[in-house]
Design a protein around this motif. Structure first.
Motif, mmCIF file in Angstrom:
data_model
loop_
_atom_site.group_PDB
_atom_site.id
_atom_site.type_symbol
_atom_site.label_atom_id
_atom_site.label_comp_id
_atom_site.label_asym_id
_atom_site.label_seq_id
_atom_site.Cartn_x
_atom_site.Cartn_y
_atom_site.Cartn_z
ATOM 1 N N LEU A 1 0.829 -1.215 0.000
ATOM 2 C CA LEU A 1 0.000 0.000 0.000
ATOM 3 C C LEU A 1 0.860 1.260 0.000
ATOM 4 C CD1 LEU A 1 -2.758 -0.939 2.591
ATOM 5 C CD2 LEU A 1 -3.167 -0.250 0.226
ATOM 6 N N MET A 2 1.912 1.260 0.813
ATOM 7 C CA MET A 2 2.759 2.448 0.936
ATOM 8 C C MET A 2 3.449 2.789 -0.383
ATOM 9 S SD MET A 2 3.282 4.810 3.036
ATOM 10 C CE MET A 2 2.308 4.006 4.288
ATOM 11 N N ALA A 3 3.826 1.789 -1.159
ATOM 12 C CA ALA A 3 4.452 2.050 -2.458
ATOM 13 C C ALA A 3 3.491 2.817 -3.364
ATOM 14 C CB ALA A 3 4.874 0.740 -3.115
ATOM 15 N N ALA A 4 2.223 2.408 -3.383
ATOM 16 C CA ALA A 4 1.234 3.107 -4.215
ATOM 17 C C ALA A 4 0.963 4.511 -3.678
ATOM 18 C CB ALA A 4 -0.055 2.295 -4.278
ATOM 19 N N ILE A 5 0.822 4.636 -2.365
ATOM 20 C CA ILE A 5 0.547 5.945 -1.753
ATOM 21 C C ILE A 5 1.683 6.917 -2.041
ATOM 22 C CG2 ILE A 5 0.401 7.132 0.477
ATOM 23 C CD1 ILE A 5 -1.207 4.635 1.466
ATOM 24 N N GLN A 6 2.905 6.511 -1.753
ATOM 25 C CA GLN A 6 4.045 7.411 -1.946
ATOM 26 C C GLN A 6 4.236 7.766 -3.419
ATOM 27 O OE1 GLN A 6 5.653 8.999 0.479
ATOM 28 N NE2 GLN A 6 4.265 7.982 1.895
ATOM 29 N N GLY A 7 3.983 6.814 -4.299
ATOM 30 C CA GLY A 7 4.081 7.107 -5.725
ATOM 31 C C GLY A 7 3.070 8.156 -6.160
ATOM 32 N N LEU A 8 1.828 8.003 -5.732
ATOM 33 C CA LEU A 8 0.795 8.978 -6.105
ATOM 34 C C LEU A 8 1.045 10.334 -5.454
ATOM 35 C CD1 LEU A 8 -2.360 6.699 -6.057
ATOM 36 C CD2 LEU A 8 -1.294 7.762 -8.062
ATOM 37 N N LEU A 9 1.581 10.352 -4.241
ATOM 38 C CA LEU A 9 1.908 11.629 -3.587
ATOM 39 C C LEU A 9 2.984 12.404 -4.348
ATOM 40 C CD1 LEU A 9 2.001 10.671 0.205
ATOM 41 C CD2 LEU A 9 0.489 12.360 -0.868
ATOM 42 N N ALA A 10 3.816 11.705 -5.091
ATOM 43 C CA ALA A 10 4.927 12.359 -5.792
ATOM 44 C C ALA A 10 4.482 13.162 -7.011
ATOM 45 C CB ALA A 10 5.958 11.308 -6.213
ATOM 46 N N PHE A 11 3.294 12.888 -7.534
ATOM 47 C CA PHE A 11 2.828 13.656 -8.689
ATOM 48 C C PHE A 11 2.452 15.067 -8.255
ATOM 49 C CE2 PHE A 11 2.083 9.305 -10.232
ATOM 50 C CZ PHE A 11 2.726 9.389 -11.457
ATOM 51 N N MET A 12 2.902 16.054 -9.016
ATOM 52 C CA MET A 12 2.695 17.453 -8.662
ATOM 53 C C MET A 12 1.333 17.995 -9.088
ATOM 54 S SD MET A 12 5.473 17.940 -7.156
ATOM 55 C CE MET A 12 6.379 19.449 -7.061
ATOM 56 N N GLU A 13 0.647 17.266 -9.948
ATOM 57 C CA GLU A 13 -0.666 17.690 -10.435
ATOM 58 C C GLU A 13 -1.465 16.445 -10.799
ATOM 59 O OE1 GLU A 13 -0.419 18.918 -14.899
ATOM 60 O OE2 GLU A 13 1.435 19.587 -13.920
ATOM 61 N N PRO A 14 -2.778 16.571 -10.923
ATOM 62 C CA PRO A 14 -3.584 15.402 -11.314
ATOM 63 C C PRO A 14 -3.124 14.863 -12.664
ATOM 64 C CG PRO A 14 -4.998 17.151 -10.496
ATOM 65 C CD PRO A 14 -3.613 17.736 -10.635
ATOM 66 N N CYS A 15 -3.005 13.557 -12.739
ATOM 67 C CA CYS A 15 -2.548 12.886 -13.960
ATOM 68 C C CYS A 15 -3.410 11.662 -14.238
ATOM 69 C CB CYS A 15 -1.099 12.422 -13.807
ATOM 70 S SG CYS A 15 0.110 13.735 -13.666
#
Length: 142
Positions: free
Chosen positions: A48-62
């Motif tokens: 879960l943390m891998a997905a959360i941290q990955g999505l947090l890294a995006f600077m804008e909606p993608c």
């Protein structure tokens, strides 16, 4: 909306035990690898943390194509979370105990996501790389 990909993996030595997560973000030709460690955790939490941290890294909606080798994460975010939210984050007889699901659900609401499963230790090059990185993170403090 910009298109990107996110490849995730988590691992744990023992369950619970020391664990690590890793993810690769790809946007065009740009590649970014993120990783982290938890001294006392579970394999599912690191996935879960891998997905959360990955999505947090995006600077804008993608628009994000997310590849995971965890059926737990893929089914959880695409199927189970719908029922949990309808029940106000309750399972049949108890609340959902892992607040990480709520955080992941909130992040998925920001982005347009498509979840794809790949077999662990298979031919997906980025997934093999993430397995190696997450396993190294698990060993970090032994």
């Amino acid at each position: 909306m910009k298109k990107a990909s996110l490849i995730t993996d988590g691992s744990c030595l023992g369950n619970p035990g020391p664990g690590g997560w890793a993810c690769t973000l790809r946007f065009g030709t740009v590649k970014r690898v993120l990783f982290g460690y938890d001294p006392q955790t579970t394999d599912n939490r690191m996935e879960l943390m891998a997905a959360i941290q990955g999505l947090l890294a995006f600077m804008e909606p993608c628009e994000v194509e997310i590849t995971t080798d965890s059926e737990y994460v893929r089914q959880g975010i695409t199927q189970w979370v719908i029922r949990w939210k309808r029940r106000h984050w309750w399972k049949k007889s108890r609340p959902v105990r892992n607040a990480d699901w709520m955080e992941l659900d909130a992040l998925v609401g920001i982005h347009k996501t498509n979840w794809t499963w790949t077999r662990g230790h298979a031919a997906h090059q980025d997934n093999r790389s993430e397995e190696h990185t997450s396993e190294l993170q698990s060993l970090r403090h032994l």
